[in-house]
Design a protein around this motif. Structure first.
Motif, PDB file in Angstrom:
ATOM      1  N   LYS A   1       0.793  -1.273   0.167  1.00 56.60           N
ATOM      2  CA  LYS A   1       0.123  -0.129  -0.061  1.00 56.60           C
ATOM      3  C   LYS A   1       0.761   1.163   0.107  1.00 56.60           C
ATOM      4  O   LYS A   1       1.515   1.840   0.839  1.00 56.60           O
ATOM      5  N   GLY A   8      -0.027   2.195  -6.209  1.00 54.97           N
ATOM      6  CA  GLY A   8      -1.264   2.741  -6.078  1.00 54.97           C
ATOM      7  C   GLY A   8      -1.398   3.534  -8.112  1.00 54.97           C
ATOM      8  O   GLY A   8      -2.041   3.572  -8.378  1.00 54.97           O
ATOM      9  N   SER A  50      -3.116   3.054 -11.497  1.00 56.11           N
ATOM     10  CA  SER A  50      -4.157   4.023 -11.938  1.00 56.11           C
ATOM     11  C   SER A  50      -3.680   3.644 -13.255  1.00 56.11           C
ATOM     12  O   SER A  50      -4.509   3.689 -14.098  1.00 56.11           O
ATOM     13  N   GLY A  70      -4.000   9.366  -1.095  1.00 59.23           N
ATOM     14  CA  GLY A  70      -4.908   8.265  -1.215  1.00 59.23           C
ATOM     15  C   GLY A  70      -4.818   7.698   0.437  1.00 59.23           C
ATOM     16  O   GLY A  70      -6.141   6.860   0.866  1.00 59.23           O
ATOM     17  N   SER A 117      -8.061   5.074   0.993  1.00 64.41           N
ATOM     18  CA  SER A 117      -7.377   4.447   0.164  1.00 64.41           C
ATOM     19  C   SER A 117      -6.864   2.812   0.534  1.00 64.41           C
ATOM     20  O   SER A 117      -6.227   2.633   1.195  1.00 64.41           O
ATOM     21  N   GLU A 118      -7.449   1.120   0.355  1.00 63.32           N
ATOM     22  CA  GLU A 118      -6.897  -0.020   0.216  1.00 63.32           C
ATOM     23  C   GLU A 118      -5.941  -0.017  -0.484  1.00 63.32           C
ATOM     24  O   GLU A 118      -4.802  -1.367  -0.430  1.00 63.32           O
ATOM     25  N   SER A 170      -4.992   7.091  -5.568  1.00 65.31           N
ATOM     26  CA  SER A 170      -5.709   9.054  -5.191  1.00 65.31           C
ATOM     27  C   SER A 170      -6.753   9.384  -6.270  1.00 65.31           C
ATOM     28  O   SER A 170      -6.457   8.704  -8.037  1.00 65.31           O
ATOM     29  N   CYS A 171      -7.658  10.185  -6.490  1.00 67.75           N
ATOM     30  CA  CYS A 171      -8.181  10.465  -7.612  1.00 67.75           C
ATOM     31  C   CYS A 171      -7.185  11.492  -8.923  1.00 67.75           C
ATOM     32  O   CYS A 171      -7.792  11.411  -9.564  1.00 67.75           O
ATOM     33  N   ILE A 189     -14.531   6.756  -5.087  1.00 74.16           N
ATOM     34  CA  ILE A 189     -14.295   6.458  -4.087  1.00 74.16           C
ATOM     35  C   ILE A 189     -14.247   5.409  -3.887  1.00 74.16           C
ATOM     36  O   ILE A 189     -13.339   4.420  -3.426  1.00 74.16           O
ATOM     37  N   VAL A 207     -10.129   4.128  -5.974  1.00 73.51           N
ATOM     38  CA  VAL A 207      -9.733   3.921  -5.192  1.00 73.51           C
ATOM     39  C   VAL A 207      -9.855   3.370  -3.962  1.00 73.51           C
ATOM     40  O   VAL A 207      -9.205   2.587  -3.434  1.00 73.51           O
ATOM     41  N   ARG A 208     -11.048   1.943  -3.703  1.00 76.81           N
ATOM     42  CA  ARG A 208     -10.698   1.400  -2.995  1.00 76.81           C
ATOM     43  C   ARG A 208     -11.499   2.102  -1.937  1.00 76.81           C
ATOM     44  O   ARG A 208      -9.976   1.436  -0.754  1.00 76.81           O
ATOM     45  N   GLY A 209     -11.627   3.132  -1.543  1.00 76.75           N
ATOM     46  CA  GLY A 209     -11.935   4.155   0.341  1.00 76.75           C
ATOM     47  C   GLY A 209     -13.466   3.775   0.442  1.00 76.75           C
ATOM     48  O   GLY A 209     -14.676   2.798  -0.358  1.00 76.75           O
TER      49      GLY A 209
END
Length: 224
Positions: free
Chosen positions: A58, A63, A67, A140, A145-146, A150-151, A187, A191-193
């Motif tokens: 992580k 990340g 993306s 993230g 976020s797992e 991030s966006c 998200i 993002v997986r949040g």
């Protein structure tokens, strides 16, 4: 050959045979089937996906790799779209409107005569919210976020978010959505949040930042 050497050869042969039998009988994973130790990460288009190992570190670098893999597929399917290259100033937050012309004027009984201090407070507080939104948008960790996505990794400088087009019907949700609804969808998926409540300070800040980045663009709700 003595008895001990002969016994050792028998044991070795038996071990090799057992290993070969085990390997031949083990089920082979289908390349088309996601591994049981992975998760599916979906892009905002609700179509593009990648498989991410549950053991992936992580980190922001990891990340970014996720993306990039999603965006590589999206760009291949949309070769004429150049918005990512055009958005080169990824962290610059657009400043709010200048209300200096209102100094000395009356603005109902609520404000009385507008002072320079009023104007400065309006600007500072509004800008502070948008800047906080930029911080959340680019982190993230702030987004929970797992997978450390991030966006900004898919939407540098809030590009291709089009807040001026909301409310509009979103196929992903199957209903008319507000900007905050689509923020939460992103998200939850790329993002997986965890989704944010409508009055969560992070949600308010994200909306402020995304809208700020489209300053000057006419409202055109419902536009696809």
């Amino acid at each position: 050959m003595n008895n001990s050497s002969f016994l050792a050869l028998i044991v070795l042969a038996s071990t090799l045979a057992a290993q070969a039998d085990s390997q031949s009988s083990a089920p082979q994973a289908s390349p088309a089937t996601p591994a049981s130790g992975s998760k599916t990460v979906k892009l905002c288009d609700n179509k593009t996906t990648v498989q991410v190992s549950n053991d992936a570190p992580k980190t922001r670098a990891e990340g970014q790799k996720i993306s990039d893999a999603l965006m590589a597929q999206w760009k291949a399917a949309n070769p004429d779209t150049k918005w990512v290259q055009e958005e080169v100033e990824a962290h610059q937050v657009v400043t709010p409107a200048d209300n200096s012309k209102l100094v000395g004027t009356g603005q109902s009984s609520t404000y009385g005569t507008v002072t320079q201090q009023d104007v400065q407070v309006w600007k500072n507080e509004t800008y502070k919210t948008a800047v906080y939104g930029s911080k959340v948008f680019h982190s993230g960790d702030e987004l929970g976020s797992e997978i450390a996505v991030s966006c900004d990794m898919c939407h540098p400088r809030a590009a291709n978010t089009h807040p001026e087009s909301y409310p509009k019907f979103q196929p992903q949700l199957g209903r008319v959505a507000l900007l905050r609804d689509m923020i939460n969808w992103c998200i939850e998926h790329p993002v997986r949040g965890k989704v944010l409540a409508p009055d969560d300070p992070k949600m308010r800040a994200l909306e402020a930042y995304i809208i700020a980045q489209r300053k000057g663009v006419p409202l055109d709700y419902g536009k696809r």
